[in-house]
Design a protein around this motif. Structure first.
Motif, mmCIF file in Angstrom:
data_model
loop_
_atom_site.group_PDB
_atom_site.id
_atom_site.type_symbol
_atom_site.label_atom_id
_atom_site.label_comp_id
_atom_site.label_asym_id
_atom_site.label_seq_id
_atom_site.Cartn_x
_atom_site.Cartn_y
_atom_site.Cartn_z
ATOM 1 N N LEU A 193 26.808 72.306 8.500
ATOM 2 C CA LEU A 193 26.032 73.130 7.585
ATOM 3 C C LEU A 193 24.716 72.427 7.250
ATOM 4 O O LEU A 193 24.718 71.334 6.668
ATOM 5 C CB LEU A 193 26.823 73.392 6.301
ATOM 6 C CG LEU A 193 26.092 74.204 5.222
ATOM 7 C CD1 LEU A 193 25.808 75.627 5.721
ATOM 8 C CD2 LEU A 193 26.912 74.247 3.934
ATOM 9 N N VAL A 194 23.605 73.064 7.595
ATOM 10 C CA VAL A 194 22.276 72.505 7.313
ATOM 11 C C VAL A 194 21.409 73.626 6.735
ATOM 12 O O VAL A 194 20.779 74.379 7.481
ATOM 13 C CB VAL A 194 21.615 71.927 8.581
ATOM 14 C CG1 VAL A 194 20.258 71.313 8.232
ATOM 15 C CG2 VAL A 194 22.513 70.882 9.239
ATOM 16 N N PRO A 195 21.354 73.773 5.429
ATOM 17 C CA PRO A 195 20.547 74.840 4.829
ATOM 18 C C PRO A 195 19.059 74.489 4.834
ATOM 19 O O PRO A 195 18.676 73.325 4.946
ATOM 20 C CB PRO A 195 21.090 74.915 3.397
ATOM 21 C CG PRO A 195 21.575 73.539 3.117
ATOM 22 C CD PRO A 195 22.102 73.012 4.421
ATOM 23 N N ARG A 196 18.239 75.534 4.725
ATOM 24 C CA ARG A 196 16.793 75.364 4.584
ATOM 25 C C ARG A 196 16.397 75.905 3.219
ATOM 26 O O ARG A 196 16.543 77.074 2.934
ATOM 27 C CB ARG A 196 16.046 76.116 5.685
ATOM 28 C CG ARG A 196 14.530 75.963 5.608
ATOM 29 C CD ARG A 196 13.807 76.945 6.514
ATOM 30 N NE ARG A 196 13.940 76.584 7.919
ATOM 31 C CZ ARG A 196 14.569 77.320 8.821
ATOM 32 N NH1 ARG A 196 15.161 78.455 8.457
ATOM 33 N NH2 ARG A 196 14.620 76.945 10.090
ATOM 34 N N MET A 197 15.907 75.039 2.342
ATOM 35 C CA MET A 197 15.526 75.426 0.982
ATOM 36 C C MET A 197 14.007 75.336 0.833
ATOM 37 O O MET A 197 13.441 74.239 0.834
ATOM 38 C CB MET A 197 16.198 74.503 -0.041
ATOM 39 C CG MET A 197 17.714 74.552 -0.036
ATOM 40 S SD MET A 197 18.293 76.013 -0.899
ATOM 41 C CE MET A 197 20.057 75.680 -0.976
ATOM 42 N N GLU A 198 13.360 76.485 0.696
ATOM 43 C CA GLU A 198 11.910 76.505 0.523
ATOM 44 C C GLU A 198 11.517 76.669 -0.942
ATOM 45 O O GLU A 198 10.602 76.009 -1.418
ATOM 46 C CB GLU A 198 11.308 77.605 1.388
ATOM 47 C CG GLU A 198 11.568 77.390 2.884
ATOM 48 C CD GLU A 198 10.885 78.417 3.753
ATOM 49 O OE1 GLU A 198 9.692 78.706 3.518
ATOM 50 O OE2 GLU A 198 11.538 78.930 4.664
ATOM 51 N N SER A 199 12.185 77.570 -1.645
ATOM 52 C CA SER A 199 11.939 77.729 -3.080
ATOM 53 C C SER A 199 13.181 78.337 -3.719
ATOM 54 O O SER A 199 13.809 79.225 -3.139
ATOM 55 C CB SER A 199 10.718 78.624 -3.343
ATOM 56 O OG SER A 199 10.919 79.935 -2.848
ATOM 57 N N VAL A 200 13.524 77.836 -4.898
ATOM 58 C CA VAL A 200 14.676 78.374 -5.636
ATOM 59 C C VAL A 200 14.248 78.942 -6.986
ATOM 60 O O VAL A 200 15.067 79.532 -7.690
ATOM 61 C CB VAL A 200 15.765 77.298 -5.837
ATOM 62 C CG1 VAL A 200 16.350 76.865 -4.499
ATOM 63 C CG2 VAL A 200 15.224 76.076 -6.579
#
Length: 304
Positions: free
Chosen positions: A74-81
């Protein structure tokens, strides 16, 4: 049963309860890489380009450590939360970095970009569907996972508040840094252990109400755009006047963290501050000497 590997690095230290509960709730098995050790760090350093920050080198080492132990990582991509804010570029690029560094690695991920209407909830439901879960099971699993995640966060914050309420009379230090640094077995935990040996009560910047921390961050800067750095600045404001000193833990060559530490240091005129900048070559002897000197100063100030 599909086995999903979760690297014990980067956002694992903030989101692992959510991920594990969701994946197990839809019938998957999860396996987590071991705590960071010298082999993982050295392997990640070899895989990464020289300009990578220490947490990204550690992350690549953890992904590599999972290969052969799971069906996919599992490798998520987080740009903005948060709307109008941004995440660190390593969190934005983690998926692409892993795919290009380890092209044969089986990787699964999801994107979060709230600024452009891409929410984590929708993406996690999509991930569950990709793994074979039906809509009803996916929604139930995500609901339970979100409840478990929130309960874990609230419990950590409450435990730290209780520590403040029960004044032990010992010197109290706020350790400021990202969760993926503070909780790492080779980055932040040795510092926590050293401070414990020096008979210091350690508060950490991540064990707080994050929403409240973001609201308090304008005390230091009203324009900073990095979500997690806003949380760290807000945590400092929460504990201003409640601690004897502040230790900033910065990993080389992180620009946002260096800016945050300098910005906060200038506005903490009445609070002693020390900044520790770590890379993969940092040794314990130098850290111990600096921390011993800093704690001695704090104890003398407290005694006077």
């Amino acid at each position: 049963m599909t086995t999903i590997g979760i690297p014990r690095a980067l956002l694992y230290h903030k989101r692992h309860v959510l991920w594990s509960a969701l994946l197990e709730g839809i019938g998957c098995r999860t396996v987590v890489s071991p705590p960071t050790n010298r082999r993982i760090l050295e392997r990640g350093t070899r895989l990464a380009v020289d300009e990578s920050c220490l947490p990204m080198k550690v992350y690549l080492g953890h992904v590599d450590a999972l290969l052969g132990r799971c069906d996919c990582v599992l490798v998520p991509r987080m740009e903005s939360v948060v709307t109008h804010e941004h995440m660190c570029v390593k969190l934005m690029g983690a998926y692409d970095i892993v795919r290009n560094t380890l092209p044969d690695a089986p990787v699964i991920g999801y994107d979060v970009d709230v600024c452009n209407g891409v929410t984590e909830r929708a993406q996690l439901l999509g991930l569950a569907a990709e793994l074979g879960a039906g809509p009803l099971r996916a929604r139930r699993a995500l609901r339970d996972a979100a409840i478990a995640q929130r309960a874990w966060e609230v419990e950590r914050a409450a435990e730290q508040e209780a520590m403040i309420g029960a004044d032990s009379g010992r010197t109290r230090i706020l350790l400021v840094g990202h969760a993926y640094n503070l909780a790492d077995a080779m980055i932040g935990q040795p510092i926590v252990s050293l401070l414990g040996e020096l008979e210091v009560d350690v508060l950490v910047s991540d064990h707080v109400d994050h929403e409240l921390a973001r609201r308090l961050s304008p005390a230091f800067s009203s324009t900073i755009k990095w979500t997690y750095n806003k949380e760290l600045l807000g945590a400092i404001e929460m504990y201003r006047g409640k601690v004897d000193g502040v230790v900033f833990l910065v990993t080389f060559p992180c620009g946002p963290d260096s800016l945050m530490a300098e910005l906060a240091s200038r506005k903490l005129a009445d609070t002693p501050v020390v900044t520790l900048v770590l890379d993969e070559l940092a040794g314990e002897t130098g850290l111990r000497t600096r921390l011993e000197s800093f704690v001695d100063i704090l104890k003398m100030r407290r005694a006077s």
